[in-house]
Design a protein around this motif. Structure first.
Motif, PDB file in Angstrom:
ATOM      1  N   MET A 237      -1.720   7.773 -14.900  1.00 12.67           N
ATOM      2  CA  MET A 237      -2.407   7.519 -13.631  1.00 12.67           C
ATOM      3  C   MET A 237      -2.651   6.026 -13.501  1.00 12.67           C
ATOM      4  SD  MET A 237      -5.578   9.870 -12.369  1.00 12.67           S
ATOM      5  CE  MET A 237      -7.006   9.013 -12.998  1.00 12.67           C
ATOM      6  N   GLU A 238      -2.494   5.510 -12.308  1.00 15.70           N
ATOM      7  CA  GLU A 238      -2.714   4.087 -12.115  1.00 15.70           C
ATOM      8  C   GLU A 238      -3.511   3.872 -10.836  1.00 15.70           C
ATOM      9  OE1 GLU A 238       0.130   0.787 -13.656  1.00 15.70           O
ATOM     10  OE2 GLU A 238       0.580   1.024 -11.533  1.00 15.70           O
ATOM     11  N   ILE A 239      -4.408   2.898 -10.895  1.00 19.90           N
ATOM     12  CA  ILE A 239      -5.194   2.552  -9.714  1.00 19.90           C
ATOM     13  C   ILE A 239      -4.622   1.277  -9.127  1.00 19.90           C
ATOM     14  CG2 ILE A 239      -7.479   1.910  -8.877  1.00 19.90           C
ATOM     15  CD1 ILE A 239      -8.521   3.581 -11.329  1.00 19.90           C
ATOM     16  N   GLU A 240      -4.262   1.344  -7.860  1.00 18.98           N
ATOM     17  CA  GLU A 240      -3.775   0.162  -7.141  1.00 18.98           C
ATOM     18  C   GLU A 240      -4.857  -0.281  -6.164  1.00 18.98           C
ATOM     19  OE1 GLU A 240       0.904   1.512  -6.335  1.00 18.98           O
ATOM     20  OE2 GLU A 240      -0.556   1.461  -4.718  1.00 18.98           O
ATOM     21  N   VAL A 241      -5.126  -1.548  -6.148  1.00 14.89           N
ATOM     22  CA  VAL A 241      -6.045  -2.088  -5.141  1.00 14.89           C
ATOM     23  C   VAL A 241      -5.327  -3.238  -4.463  1.00 14.89           C
ATOM     24  CG1 VAL A 241      -8.280  -3.154  -4.705  1.00 14.89           C
ATOM     25  CG2 VAL A 241      -8.058  -1.455  -6.511  1.00 14.89           C
ATOM     26  N   ALA A 242      -5.359  -3.260  -3.144  1.00 17.98           N
ATOM     27  CA  ALA A 242      -4.725  -4.353  -2.407  1.00 17.98           C
ATOM     28  C   ALA A 242      -5.658  -4.846  -1.320  1.00 17.98           C
ATOM     29  CB  ALA A 242      -3.418  -3.877  -1.796  1.00 17.98           C
ATOM     30  N   VAL A 243      -5.637  -6.138  -1.111  1.00 14.74           N
ATOM     31  CA  VAL A 243      -6.457  -6.734  -0.061  1.00 14.74           C
ATOM     32  C   VAL A 243      -5.581  -7.637   0.779  1.00 14.74           C
ATOM     33  CG1 VAL A 243      -8.484  -8.164   0.429  1.00 14.74           C
ATOM     34  CG2 VAL A 243      -8.445  -6.743  -1.634  1.00 14.74           C
ATOM     35  N   ALA A 244      -5.744  -7.594   2.097  1.00 21.11           N
ATOM     36  CA  ALA A 244      -5.099  -8.555   2.998  1.00 21.11           C
ATOM     37  C   ALA A 244      -6.193  -9.125   3.890  1.00 21.11           C
ATOM     38  CB  ALA A 244      -4.015  -7.871   3.830  1.00 21.11           C
ATOM     39  N   LYS A 245      -6.159 -10.431   4.062  1.00 20.34           N
ATOM     40  CA  LYS A 245      -7.270 -11.140   4.718  1.00 20.34           C
ATOM     41  C   LYS A 245      -6.719 -12.184   5.672  1.00 20.34           C
ATOM     42  CE  LYS A 245     -11.324 -13.010   2.659  1.00 20.34           C
ATOM     43  NZ  LYS A 245     -11.624 -14.177   1.880  1.00 20.34           N
ATOM     44  N   ALA A 246      -7.121 -12.126   6.926  1.00 19.55           N
ATOM     45  CA  ALA A 246      -6.700 -13.153   7.891  1.00 19.55           C
ATOM     46  C   ALA A 246      -7.939 -13.779   8.521  1.00 19.55           C
ATOM     47  CB  ALA A 246      -5.822 -12.535   8.971  1.00 19.55           C
TER      48      ALA A 246
ATOM     49  N   ALA B  26      -0.410   0.591  -1.931  1.00 21.37           N
ATOM     50  CA  ALA B  26      -1.660   0.033  -1.407  1.00 21.37           C
ATOM     51  C   ALA B  26      -1.403  -1.264  -0.643  1.00 21.37           C
ATOM     52  CB  ALA B  26      -2.645  -0.196  -2.558  1.00 21.37           C
ATOM     53  N   GLN B  27      -0.532  -2.116  -1.199  1.00 24.64           N
ATOM     54  CA  GLN B  27      -0.276  -3.403  -0.546  1.00 24.64           C
ATOM     55  C   GLN B  27       0.401  -3.216   0.808  1.00 24.64           C
ATOM     56  OE1 GLN B  27      -1.045  -6.750  -1.876  1.00 24.64           O
ATOM     57  NE2 GLN B  27      -0.879  -6.909   0.321  1.00 24.64           N
ATOM     58  N   GLN B  28       1.353  -2.292   0.869  1.00 23.48           N
ATOM     59  CA  GLN B  28       2.028  -2.049   2.151  1.00 23.48           C
ATOM     60  C   GLN B  28       1.062  -1.497   3.192  1.00 23.48           C
ATOM     61  OE1 GLN B  28       4.965   0.506   0.398  1.00 23.48           O
ATOM     62  NE2 GLN B  28       6.578  -1.053   0.476  1.00 23.48           N
ATOM     63  N   LEU B  29       0.171  -0.601   2.766  1.00 18.63           N
ATOM     64  CA  LEU B  29      -0.776  -0.027   3.709  1.00 18.63           C
ATOM     65  C   LEU B  29      -1.727  -1.112   4.238  1.00 18.63           C
ATOM     66  CD1 LEU B  29      -1.926   2.346   5.212  1.00 18.63           C
ATOM     67  CD2 LEU B  29      -3.133   3.070   3.151  1.00 18.63           C
TER      68      LEU B  29
ATOM     69  N   GLY C 167      -0.373 -17.121   6.976  1.00 14.19           N
ATOM     70  CA  GLY C 167      -1.813 -17.376   7.021  1.00 14.19           C
ATOM     71  C   GLY C 167      -2.651 -16.266   6.413  1.00 14.19           C
ATOM     72  N   VAL C 168      -1.990 -15.229   5.875  1.00  8.08           N
ATOM     73  CA  VAL C 168      -2.727 -14.088   5.318  1.00  8.08           C
ATOM     74  C   VAL C 168      -2.852 -14.248   3.800  1.00  8.08           C
ATOM     75  CG1 VAL C 168      -2.694 -11.577   5.005  1.00  8.08           C
ATOM     76  CG2 VAL C 168      -1.939 -12.569   7.164  1.00  8.08           C
ATOM     77  N   ARG C 169      -4.076 -14.087   3.304  1.00  6.48           N
ATOM     78  CA  ARG C 169      -4.290 -14.043   1.848  1.00  6.48           C
ATOM     79  C   ARG C 169      -4.088 -12.626   1.368  1.00  6.48           C
ATOM     80  NH1 ARG C 169      -9.581 -17.386  -0.306  1.00  6.48           N
ATOM     81  NH2 ARG C 169      -9.163 -19.316   0.810  1.00  6.48           N
ATOM     82  N   ARG C 170      -3.400 -12.488   0.252  1.00  9.68           N
ATOM     83  CA  ARG C 170      -3.139 -11.137  -0.260  1.00  9.68           C
ATOM     84  C   ARG C 170      -3.491 -11.042  -1.733  1.00  9.68           C
ATOM     85  NH1 ARG C 170       0.931 -12.063   3.428  1.00  9.68           N
ATOM     86  NH2 ARG C 170       1.166 -10.392   4.940  1.00  9.68           N
ATOM     87  N   MET C 171      -4.040  -9.917  -2.108  1.00  9.58           N
ATOM     88  CA  MET C 171      -4.301  -9.675  -3.516  1.00  9.58           C
ATOM     89  C   MET C 171      -3.880  -8.250  -3.855  1.00  9.58           C
ATOM     90  SD  MET C 171      -7.804 -10.090  -5.683  1.00  9.58           S
ATOM     91  CE  MET C 171      -8.419  -8.437  -5.460  1.00  9.58           C
ATOM     92  N   THR C 172      -3.266  -8.063  -4.993  1.00  8.54           N
ATOM     93  CA  THR C 172      -2.914  -6.723  -5.463  1.00  8.54           C
ATOM     94  C   THR C 172      -3.334  -6.594  -6.914  1.00  8.54           C
ATOM     95  OG1 THR C 172      -0.870  -7.024  -4.245  1.00  8.54           O
ATOM     96  CG2 THR C 172      -1.061  -5.035  -5.550  1.00  8.54           C
ATOM     97  N   LEU C 173      -3.797  -5.427  -7.252  1.00 11.64           N
ATOM     98  CA  LEU C 173      -4.234  -5.200  -8.612  1.00 11.64           C
ATOM     99  C   LEU C 173      -3.737  -3.834  -9.066  1.00 11.64           C
ATOM    100  CD1 LEU C 173      -7.296  -6.574  -9.962  1.00 11.64           C
ATOM    101  CD2 LEU C 173      -7.079  -4.147 -10.360  1.00 11.64           C
ATOM    102  N   ARG C 174      -3.225  -3.754 -10.278  1.00  7.97           N
ATOM    103  CA  ARG C 174      -2.809  -2.458 -10.821  1.00  7.97           C
ATOM    104  C   ARG C 174      -3.505  -2.243 -12.142  1.00  7.97           C
ATOM    105  NH1 ARG C 174       3.503  -2.640 -10.739  1.00  7.97           N
ATOM    106  NH2 ARG C 174       3.155  -0.925 -12.179  1.00  7.97           N
ATOM    107  N   LEU C 175      -4.180  -1.101 -12.211  1.00 10.33           N
ATOM    108  CA  LEU C 175      -5.049  -0.813 -13.343  1.00 10.33           C
ATOM    109  C   LEU C 175      -4.683   0.553 -13.903  1.00 10.33           C
ATOM    110  CD1 LEU C 175      -7.869  -1.674 -14.691  1.00 10.33           C
ATOM    111  CD2 LEU C 175      -8.912  -0.233 -12.959  1.00 10.33           C
ATOM    112  N   PRO C 176      -4.000   0.616 -15.058  1.00 11.80           N
ATOM    113  CA  PRO C 176      -3.677   1.920 -15.632  1.00 11.80           C
ATOM    114  C   PRO C 176      -4.940   2.558 -16.197  1.00 11.80           C
ATOM    115  CG  PRO C 176      -2.602   0.094 -16.826  1.00 11.80           C
ATOM    116  CD  PRO C 176      -3.599  -0.500 -15.921  1.00 11.80           C
TER     117      PRO C 176
END
Lengths: 234, 234
Positions: free
Chosen positions: B1-10, B187-190, A224-233
């Motif tokens: 260098m890389e920027i990681e962004v992660a979101v988890a939503k319930a 980021a996603q694991q955190l 039931g969890v929505r997840r998004m990940t983004l990697r931006l060099p």
């Protein structure tokens, strides 16, 4: 059931900025839409155009405007703003939880590749014009049920152009068939491998901006969890 | 260098739709912005509000409007539209490649947690009001250099409220310290683990919508490819 969407994006060699724009927007009636735009030429000028077109489309869609109307609005806007002199390709991929369908809107000469739940490969390649230059341009719209096993691959013309300088021209449907139907790959792996093949054909120096978007519907008991990940060099 | 962004939503237990809205938008001068809005109450009403506020903010930012002005515009819009009777929290996290900084804009009583490159934990908790109800509301803006080792954790109040019914109240900074500084997590694991702890505290039945956004700057020799993955249970 879970919907996976993955995007991989590379810039033309030696230009800092990709001329392709990808935007994501939540649909007010439920679901998500992805807008992928490739502006004419490359670099900053292309970026400004693709940004303009994507912005118009997501603004409409965020207000609940249906996909086909948003694509028409984006065309009319660019056509009016640039006097019909500048073109852009526009693809909209929507997961519409309200109707329980995937809505594909296409204004591009590149086909969209669909893999059906029974592993058939289908090319959406009805003639379709980019937006911006011909009055009254309409999108090609395809609606598919949200069914396990469905996959959709959308790409900009940089992927098709890969290797065109050398003798080996990239047969994208064959590559998708091989990667997705024969092997077990998730959306991210499929997007990555398609992009990697294109980069290899161009010896790591892509001749154009390349963007690949893959949507896949998989049989997974979600938490039931929505997840998004983004990697931006950077 | 890389920027990681992660979101988890319930979503709140037994409500289909999360009242939180997350939108992503490309910055016309380079970079990306993430807008996270938690509308007052839950379910459809909250969703409509958070969508309205997020939409206003991204529309401004897509046109190149600076973060602080976009947050003010989102407040003014909601305040005008709903006569000051409805509130929403608004966080904007921007990776601004033009200035080489992370810009954090905060209209929420929840703090933002920052981990600095020397593993110090810093709470951004200057008093800050949600948007919508008090005339002239301003965001708290913090700008950080794009430096390897920096991490930022933004969340909606559902994360703080987790377990409040039971005796164990969720000490979020302590959890972040333990997970991110002691261990090597991406980021996603955190984001996932913070959300999972909250769900555990609520016995898998969250009392409110919960969203967690993690941004991390890592030392990775990138291949120049931008990647995005999204998983959406249906």
């Amino acid at each position: 059931m879970e919907i996976e969407v993955a995007v991989a994006k590379a810039s033309k060699w030696a230009t800092g900025e990709s001329g392709d724009t990808l935007e994501m927007v939540e649909r007010p009636h439920g679901g998500l839409s992805f807008v992928l735009v490739d502006g004419q030429r490359s670099g900053r000028a292309a970026k400004a155009i693709s940004n303009l077109v994507a912005r118009k489309a997501i603004r409409e869609m965020a207000e609940g405007v249906r996909d086909g109307a948003a694509a028409r609005a984006a065309h009319d806007y660019l056509y009016t703003y640039k006097g019909g002199k500048v073109s852009a390709t526009l693809n909209i991929v929507s997961v519409d939880l309200d109707s329980g369908t995937i809505i594909l809107s296409r204004n591009s000469r590149c086909p969209i590749v669909v893999i059906t739940p029974d592993d058939e490969l289908r090319l959406l390649d009805t003639p379709s014009e980019p937006v911006g230059t011909r009055k009254g341009t309409k999108p090609q719209i395809t609606e598919l049920p949200l069914e396990e096993g469905t996959a959709v691959v959308v790409f900009t013309d940089g992927l098709e152009a890969a290797g065109a300088r050398s003798s080996c021209v990239f047969d994208i449907p064959a590559a998708i068939q091989e990667l997705a139907i024969a092997g077990e790959v998730n959306a991210q792996q499929l997007a990555d491998r398609l992009l990697q093949r294109a980069l290899d054909l161009d010896n790591g120096r892509p001749r154009d901006d390349i963007s690949v978007l893959v949507l896949r519907i998989v049989d997974r008991a979600g938490d039931g969890v929505r997840r998004m990940t983004l990697r931006l060099p950077v």
